[in-house]
Write an enzyme that holds these catalytic residues in place. Sequence first.
Site: not given
Ligand code: F6R
Length: 593
Positions: A2, A27, A71, A97-98, A466, A470, A473, A489, A588
């Site tokens: 928010c 935001r 939000w 907000n909060g 993970e 990171k 990507e 292996h 995203k």
């Molecule tokens: C990596 C990333 C993606 C998401 C994947 C699933 O940094 O953001 O690998 O984790 O696309 O996305 P959600 O969690 O939105 O289902």
Amino acid sequence: MCGIVGYFGFRRADKVAISALKRLEYRGYDSWGIAVKSGNELKIYKKVGAIGEVKDFELGEGKISLGHTRWATHGKPSEVNAHPHTDCNDEIAVVHNGIISNFQKLREKLEREGHEFKSETDTEVIPHLIEKYCKKGLSFEKAVMEAIKELEGSYAFVALSKNEDKLIGCRYKSPLILGVGDGEFFLASDVPAVLEYTNRVIYLEDGDTVIITKDGYEIINNGVKVERKVETVPWSLEDAERGGYEHFMLKEIHEIPRVIEDTLMEYVGEEITLDVSFAAGISEIVFVACGTSYHASLVGKYVIEKLTGIPVRVEYASEFNYHDVPFSRSLVIGITQSGETADTLEALRKAKRIGAKTLAITNVLGSSVTRIADYILYTRAGPEISVCATKTFIAQLIVLYVIALRLSTIPRSEIEDLITELRILPAKVEKILDNEEEIRKIAEDIANYDNMIYIGRGLGYPIALEGALKMKEISYIHAEGYPAGELKHGPFALLGKEMPVIACVIMDDTYDVMLSNVKEVKARDSPVIAVADERDEEVEKFVDYVIRVPSTNPIFAPITYSVVLQLLAYYTAKKRGCEIDKPRHLAKSVTVE
Ligand code: F6R
């Protein structure tokens, strides 16, 4: 997250409120609203959707206003739930907000006293509390001061009353700044909202209440008048949207301590308050997820199995459709920060079709997944703007730890110790963030490699996966995560001077074998960067670099180690000149299968 704004001055307050809110659009929000004190009238406008669609906004000629981009957290996105919220007679307006963690108790008490509520939000208790004290004969200002004594949780809010020419802002654990102009004042949750009008701001502190009148402003903390320094903001508007950080990803990593606190606050009070009716009568848990959320699921498997003894499977959501297994008494948990990932939605639909119970863990209220799953748990990370998931991943882990602890069969005293450890994780993450410079230097040293291998054992394995995701990507380096035991292996053939290995070395029962694996890698000439516990005195003898991580119970290593690996990926990508917040070919929300 928010955004809130407030204005007191000589301009048309409706115009200032809308332009300030537009500056907070980055935001993320799903609805918005504005209140203007126009003469002795309070004019309120609320809308679901984007401000951009509204042309020539007008809401009276008043010079005092407040506004909000919402939000959704408590209650779906709707006009009724949008802020400002008001008291019974629409005389007091509040934007907030909060999270007011004791809102349910307050609301029930106020309802018993005759207050009628219109929305599902936690915020609405604030104007009603202020009204209650005004009715007892207190001034608006004193009523606000009394109201905040009853609030628990976190808040930054702005309030105005149609009966007094005053604008009041209060801050506790949520950001609020005061913009100081010439004969005009601004309140906002973030600097960009006010930069068009002034670059002189006060960063209010927890417990501050600022009272703005035509004579200026006054800040009260704990009943005492305090002075706060007026600072000159050195940023451009664009910089300011990222809070002065060069990229949203870095800003979001820096938000992690607060995200841990907010997500914990949602499910843990004196003890764990999470309702686990979703787990009644189950014999197994199956996670379905993609990408980073899949890695969170792998951590969930280790932790839930360890603490509860319930068998757990983890499936890529995109593969879940292609095999048929019996699902008697299964709980299928879909993890998706966006709540829109097509493969995860499809997997949950299938789980329902075959009779399993379904639970979704998501960061977005009202997202598609919330209309599919039988049960929903929210992470409290706030909107994540960088494509790459950082703070939402950590928030997912927190929810998984809470589930595991709530279902746990271990002795109560051990559970309490783990909850205490969870509560100090924000401070440990802060310590990692303080060590950012060292991580940056190592990242710059490794930024020229084309390939990398990440290894770990036990909980270190999902951390490695993970970390590698990171890295690939955002830096476009080819990075792969492996269970350390798998290297022999096949992947061993790749080792050598040009293949650095990032080893996630946790001080748990995997430690000794992990150290042997590190030695084997080093013997094959690969440069080794270890991420290791600060107490570990052995590992540095066998590796080229060590990034130290504050000690925790090893079960929480996925939190601390992952923050290190997020920063390592960030600084590597930065050194390589990559476009960090929007990596090529990625989105995203992945809404196609
Ligand atoms: C990596 C990333 C993606 C998401 C994947 C699933 O940094 O953001 O690998 O984790 O696309 O996305 P959600 O969690 O939105 O289902």
